[in-house]
Design a protein around this motif. Structure first.
Motif, PDB file in Angstrom:
ATOM      1  N   ALA A   1      47.738  37.711  36.111  1.00 20.06           N
ATOM      2  CA  ALA A   1      47.819  39.115  35.713  1.00 20.06           C
ATOM      3  C   ALA A   1      46.446  39.744  35.482  1.00 20.06           C
ATOM      4  CB  ALA A   1      48.654  39.252  34.446  1.00 20.06           C
ATOM      5  N   ASN A   2      45.440  38.945  35.184  1.00 18.05           N
ATOM      6  CA  ASN A   2      44.143  39.511  34.849  1.00 18.05           C
ATOM      7  C   ASN A   2      43.010  38.911  35.660  1.00 18.05           C
ATOM      8  OD1 ASN A   2      41.771  40.427  33.427  1.00 18.05           O
ATOM      9  ND2 ASN A   2      43.114  40.935  31.727  1.00 18.05           N
ATOM     10  N   LEU A   3      42.857  37.593  35.595  1.00 15.57           N
ATOM     11  CA  LEU A   3      41.702  36.976  36.246  1.00 15.57           C
ATOM     12  C   LEU A   3      41.757  37.099  37.767  1.00 15.57           C
ATOM     13  CD1 LEU A   3      39.053  35.478  35.965  1.00 15.57           C
ATOM     14  CD2 LEU A   3      40.344  33.331  35.940  1.00 15.57           C
ATOM     15  N   GLN A   4      42.881  36.778  38.363  1.00 18.63           N
ATOM     16  CA  GLN A   4      42.961  36.849  39.825  1.00 18.63           C
ATOM     17  C   GLN A   4      42.701  38.259  40.359  1.00 18.63           C
ATOM     18  OE1 GLN A   4      46.704  36.138  41.735  1.00 18.63           O
ATOM     19  NE2 GLN A   4      45.718  35.528  43.636  1.00 18.63           N
ATOM     20  N   PRO A   5      43.331  39.307  39.823  1.00 16.27           N
ATOM     21  CA  PRO A   5      43.016  40.645  40.327  1.00 16.27           C
ATOM     22  C   PRO A   5      41.548  41.015  40.143  1.00 16.27           C
ATOM     23  CG  PRO A   5      45.029  40.702  39.036  1.00 16.27           C
ATOM     24  CD  PRO A   5      44.441  39.340  38.865  1.00 16.27           C
ATOM     25  N   CYS A   6      40.967  40.572  39.047  1.00 10.41           N
ATOM     26  CA  CYS A   6      39.552  40.841  38.791  1.00 10.41           C
ATOM     27  C   CYS A   6      38.677  40.180  39.860  1.00 10.41           C
ATOM     28  CB  CYS A   6      39.201  40.342  37.394  1.00 10.41           C
ATOM     29  SG  CYS A   6      37.565  40.796  36.837  1.00 10.41           S
ATOM     30  N   ILE A   7      38.971  38.950  40.169  1.00 10.03           N
ATOM     31  CA  ILE A   7      38.217  38.233  41.205  1.00 10.03           C
ATOM     32  C   ILE A   7      38.396  38.916  42.561  1.00 10.03           C
ATOM     33  CG2 ILE A   7      38.116  36.083  42.541  1.00 10.03           C
ATOM     34  CD1 ILE A   7      38.764  34.611  39.885  1.00 10.03           C
ATOM     35  N   MET A   8      39.615  39.306  42.881  1.00  7.97           N
ATOM     36  CA  MET A   8      39.867  39.937  44.179  1.00  7.97           C
ATOM     37  C   MET A   8      39.171  41.287  44.314  1.00  7.97           C
ATOM     38  SD  MET A   8      41.295  37.649  45.835  1.00  7.97           S
ATOM     39  CE  MET A   8      41.521  38.590  47.318  1.00  7.97           C
ATOM     40  N   ARG A   9      39.166  42.076  43.232  1.00 11.06           N
ATOM     41  CA  ARG A   9      38.432  43.355  43.278  1.00 11.06           C
ATOM     42  C   ARG A   9      36.951  43.113  43.504  1.00 11.06           C
ATOM     43  NH1 ARG A   9      42.199  44.765  39.203  1.00 11.06           N
ATOM     44  NH2 ARG A   9      40.755  44.127  37.572  1.00 11.06           N
ATOM     45  N   CYS A  10      36.419  42.108  42.838  1.00 11.25           N
ATOM     46  CA  CYS A  10      35.004  41.783  42.980  1.00 11.25           C
ATOM     47  C   CYS A  10      34.689  41.350  44.415  1.00 11.25           C
ATOM     48  CB  CYS A  10      34.624  40.691  41.985  1.00 11.25           C
ATOM     49  SG  CYS A  10      32.852  40.434  41.826  1.00 11.25           S
TER      50      CYS A  10
ATOM     51  N   VAL B   1      29.263  47.699  40.009  1.00 10.31           N
ATOM     52  CA  VAL B   1      28.753  47.290  38.697  1.00 10.31           C
ATOM     53  C   VAL B   1      29.905  47.063  37.724  1.00 10.31           C
ATOM     54  CG1 VAL B   1      27.441  48.079  36.666  1.00 10.31           C
ATOM     55  CG2 VAL B   1      26.483  48.364  38.962  1.00 10.31           C
ATOM     56  N   GLY B   2      30.848  47.987  37.706  1.00 11.78           N
ATOM     57  CA  GLY B   2      31.981  47.875  36.787  1.00 11.78           C
ATOM     58  C   GLY B   2      32.843  46.660  37.053  1.00 11.78           C
ATOM     59  N   VAL B   3      33.108  46.389  38.305  1.00  6.49           N
ATOM     60  CA  VAL B   3      33.960  45.248  38.665  1.00  6.49           C
ATOM     61  C   VAL B   3      33.256  43.929  38.355  1.00  6.49           C
ATOM     62  CG1 VAL B   3      34.972  44.046  40.637  1.00  6.49           C
ATOM     63  CG2 VAL B   3      35.370  46.472  40.336  1.00  6.49           C
ATOM     64  N   VAL B   4      31.982  43.845  38.666  1.00  6.33           N
ATOM     65  CA  VAL B   4      31.221  42.617  38.386  1.00  6.33           C
ATOM     66  C   VAL B   4      31.130  42.399  36.870  1.00  6.33           C
ATOM     67  CG1 VAL B   4      28.954  41.522  38.573  1.00  6.33           C
ATOM     68  CG2 VAL B   4      29.970  42.616  40.580  1.00  6.33           C
ATOM     69  N   GLU B   5      30.902  43.469  36.112  1.00  5.11           N
ATOM     70  CA  GLU B   5      30.863  43.340  34.646  1.00  5.11           C
ATOM     71  C   GLU B   5      32.201  42.847  34.103  1.00  5.11           C
ATOM     72  OE1 GLU B   5      29.584  47.043  32.921  1.00  5.11           O
ATOM     73  OE2 GLU B   5      27.510  46.762  33.594  1.00  5.11           O
ATOM     74  N   ARG B   6      33.295  43.382  34.652  1.00  7.36           N
ATOM     75  CA  ARG B   6      34.623  42.952  34.186  1.00  7.36           C
ATOM     76  C   ARG B   6      34.855  41.470  34.501  1.00  7.36           C
ATOM     77  NH1 ARG B   6      39.350  44.756  32.142  1.00  7.36           N
ATOM     78  NH2 ARG B   6      41.261  43.832  32.923  1.00  7.36           N
ATOM     79  N   LEU B   7      34.425  41.023  35.670  1.00  7.85           N
ATOM     80  CA  LEU B   7      34.572  39.604  36.006  1.00  7.85           C
ATOM     81  C   LEU B   7      33.746  38.742  35.055  1.00  7.85           C
ATOM     82  CD1 LEU B   7      35.653  37.316  37.740  1.00  7.85           C
ATOM     83  CD2 LEU B   7      33.778  37.738  39.341  1.00  7.85           C
ATOM     84  N   HIS B   8      32.524  39.155  34.785  1.00  6.19           N
ATOM     85  CA  HIS B   8      31.690  38.389  33.839  1.00  6.19           C
ATOM     86  C   HIS B   8      32.333  38.359  32.449  1.00  6.19           C
ATOM     87  CE1 HIS B   8      27.710  38.749  36.305  1.00  6.19           C
ATOM     88  NE2 HIS B   8      28.653  38.059  36.919  1.00  6.19           N
ATOM     89  N   THR B   9      32.909  39.475  32.030  1.00  6.31           N
ATOM     90  CA  THR B   9      33.597  39.526  30.739  1.00  6.31           C
ATOM     91  C   THR B   9      34.789  38.577  30.722  1.00  6.31           C
ATOM     92  OG1 THR B   9      32.902  41.810  30.376  1.00  6.31           O
ATOM     93  CG2 THR B   9      34.821  41.056  29.127  1.00  6.31           C
ATOM     94  N   ALA B  10      35.575  38.592  31.793  1.00  3.08           N
ATOM     95  CA  ALA B  10      36.753  37.715  31.873  1.00  3.08           C
ATOM     96  C   ALA B  10      36.351  36.242  31.825  1.00  3.08           C
ATOM     97  CB  ALA B  10      37.545  38.009  33.148  1.00  3.08           C
ATOM     98  N   LEU B  11      35.325  35.879  32.602  1.00  2.00           N
ATOM     99  CA  LEU B  11      34.892  34.480  32.627  1.00  2.00           C
ATOM    100  C   LEU B  11      34.269  34.066  31.287  1.00  2.00           C
ATOM    101  CD1 LEU B  11      33.480  34.288  36.257  1.00  2.00           C
ATOM    102  CD2 LEU B  11      35.655  33.376  35.401  1.00  2.00           C
ATOM    103  N   ALA B  12      33.559  34.977  30.646  1.00  2.00           N
ATOM    104  CA  ALA B  12      32.994  34.676  29.322  1.00  2.00           C
ATOM    105  C   ALA B  12      34.107  34.493  28.296  1.00  2.00           C
ATOM    106  CB  ALA B  12      32.042  35.787  28.891  1.00  2.00           C
TER     107      ALA B  12
ATOM    108  N   HIS C   1      36.972  30.621  24.905  1.00  2.00           N
ATOM    109  CA  HIS C   1      38.186  29.935  24.445  1.00  2.00           C
ATOM    110  C   HIS C   1      38.043  28.425  24.602  1.00  2.00           C
ATOM    111  CE1 HIS C   1      42.333  28.950  23.656  1.00  2.00           C
ATOM    112  NE2 HIS C   1      42.453  28.403  24.848  1.00  2.00           N
ATOM    113  N   LEU C   2      37.525  28.004  25.740  1.00  2.00           N
ATOM    114  CA  LEU C   2      37.410  26.560  25.994  1.00  2.00           C
ATOM    115  C   LEU C   2      36.258  25.921  25.222  1.00  2.00           C
ATOM    116  CD1 LEU C   2      38.254  26.516  29.796  1.00  2.00           C
ATOM    117  CD2 LEU C   2      39.684  25.720  27.902  1.00  2.00           C
TER     118      LEU C   2
END
Length: 176
Positions: A109-118, A134-145, A150-151
């Motif tokens: 629901a979140n990570l995969q669409p973010c990766i695909m947009r990037c 810039v916005g899409v790359v920032e969102r991917l970095h935020t998601a991965l961070a 969490h881990l």
């Protein structure tokens, strides 16, 4: 009970289903199944797989007359109907349940669409300074961070947390 039929397309989210069934066998909950491997033609689903479901993609599960697509739905169905006592699915009364529920759904629901947009915006050839890129790359970095944080929490080895252990949420996170 006849074995499940798992229609699998390599290099896709379809990898999740054979992995789930393998993990169930390792925990002494084997489910008989037939793995039907479909080869890409050359990039997309071949006609035999396309004929199974309107979405024309794998995985597809056949359980008698039932035909079910979508890896998350298949995982939930298999765990609920064929392995209801499996520790791979946490229940509401179990510690780690909310982590399990969140991360199970967050993958698609979140990570995969973010990766695909990037990936899509990178392939457009837009300059790195373009606001959309810039916005899409920032969102991917935020998601991965967010995932990484969490881990990195104390005692967290798996997505359901230290009390949840390895679960179907971990299986969902792979092969985005």
């Amino acid at each position: 009970m006849p074995p499940l039929k798992v229609h699998h397309l390599q290099y896709s989210q379809s990898e999740r289903i054979p992995w789930l069934l393998h993990e169930l066998a390792l925990t002494n909950q084997p489910i008989p199944y037939e793995l039907i491997i479909h080869r890409r033609a050359p990039y997309f689903s071949p006609p035999a797989l396309v004929a199974l479901h309107p979405m024309k993609a794998a995985p597809v599960l056949e359980d008698g007359p039932l035909i079910l697509a979508e890896s998350g739905a298949i995982i939930e169905y298999v765990l609920d109907t064929h392995a209801p006592s499996s520790t791979l699915k946490l229940r509401p009364n179990q510690p780690g349940y909310t982590n399990y529920l969140f991360w199970f759904h967050w993958a698609n629901a979140n990570l995969q669409p973010c990766i695909m947009r990037c990936v899509t915006l990178v392939r457009t050839g837009l300059p790195d300074s373009h606001p959309a890129k810039v916005g899409v790359v920032e969102r991917l970095h935020t998601a991965l961070a967010f995932l990484d944080a969490h881990l990195r929490e104390d005692g967290v080895e798996w997505l359901a947390g230290p009390e949840g252990g390895f679960s179907a949420a971990d299986i969902m996170m792979v092969f985005l």
